[in-house]
Design an enzyme around this catalytic site. Sequence first.
Site, short mmCIF file in Angstrom:
data_model
loop_
_atom_site.label_atom_id
_atom_site.label_comp_id
_atom_site.label_asym_id
_atom_site.label_seq_id
_atom_site.Cartn_x
_atom_site.Cartn_y
_atom_site.Cartn_z
CE LYS A 212 13.16 45.32 0.87
NZ LYS A 212 12.55 44.38 1.80
NE ARG B 168 3.60 38.28 -0.10
CZ ARG B 168 3.57 38.20 1.23
NH1 ARG B 168 2.40 38.11 1.86
NH2 ARG B 168 4.68 38.20 1.94
#
Length: 502
Positions: free
Chosen positions: A277, A351
């Site tokens: 990030k 996920r």
Amino acid sequence: MTALTLSTAGAATLRADALVVGVAKSGKTLVVAPGAEAVDKAFEGRLAAVLETLGASGSEGEATKLPAPAGLKAPVVLAVGLGTAAEDGASYGTETLRRAAGTAARVLTGAKKAAFALPIADAEDAAAIAEGALLGAYAFTAYQENGKDAKKPLGEVALLGAKPRDKAHKAAAERALAVAEEINRARDLINMPPNDLTPAAFAAAAQTAGKEHGLKVQVLDEKALAKGGYGGILGVGNGSENPPRLVRIAYTHPKAERTLALVGKGITYDSGGISLKPAGHNETMKCDMSGAAAVFSSVVAAARLGLEVNVTGWLALAENMPSGSATRPGDVLRMYSGKTVEVLNTDAEGRLVLADALTRASEEQPDAIVDVATLTGAMVLALGNRTFGIMANDDDYRSAIHEIAEEVGEASWPMPLPADLRKGMDSPTADIANMGERMGGGLVAGLFLQEFVGEGITWAHLDIAGPAFHEGAPYGYTPKGGTGSSVRTLVKLAERTAAGEL
């Protein structure tokens, strides 16, 4: 934790540091809300006029302090805005009362005791005021050097207008206290810095709570995860020196006829992994375990309330870090289900841990599974910072959860799972990729998770990426930092399941 009492004393006679009353707008006129009649009498019927002179308008979120006149035991009166005045005898609405009480509790930081004389039409109103005050009084000061010297949260909430001897009012207050304390437990975990809240530390917290509340807790460490073939959780956690965990925390009731499984994303810190990030996007990533915190607290709340339903929580805990052992874009993971996943972006890690936990939860054949996760920035773009998205493989179940969320005061919105978006996750190498089309990314993530839900099991997915962590100024009962988003919805869902309504 702030104490809660139901008082039979009158507003004029109760000794407290402050007396909280409600005011509202009736056209262009400011009016005093029911519950504050004795206070208005002490002001010789001029409380509204005095407040108007001080600039009060009755708008929601507004709070005005003024010294109490002779005739009141409390030295300070705090008037909080309730918005538009309710019709005679009608409730102001539970969320309005909850927010007003939360505003008052925040303003009264440092006070030992406050009496709340807000309008109460029924037990639900009493519960909302109690809940709002207890949530508004929350503060996280564990890591502040001057924490001992700083003003402490409001010490006691005395609820006036409720009926201590009435079973419904007493039960409502007890429920409000349990739910608020569990929401604040979730907030504490979310606010804890990631160098302290590692996956192992989170698992230890679950074990401690399990002993206290009679819950069965099972923790799979990295060796057990490897032996069991949990490729998703291990794939995310491989890059960190703090190894992953999968926690099963279960509440059972001897009379329960239904079982609800809750699955929470617990990324204790999310750097993005190799798909790192950028600066400006990683400073608050300690909150990426908010889903697991909500699930954990909801299971404990179900136990404290003695709900006649079995509730099993699955906490998929990992730290997503870059290193020489981290999963790379292009790697293929074999999941617990046996399916293979091509990892195209290591920052789509939630996920992956959820997929393993969903498969494992499905093996126990619960009546329904609900997963909760700060899953996608796309959902924040779609719904903003205060609303979570709801997806499901059953439209009626999705609608029921949406209605429950609205009932308990949590903003949410039902979202679709368009079948045409599934093709974007086709992989030439594996059974499925962990990324698909960029547009509709929150829906793509939901479609990915659906692949790992057992056949015939009702399932819903709550993407709480927006409301889980509040970066702005506090408002109502919502603090800066972790919010405990979705706990109220999950607890009410468990209650409805216990009642056979779902």
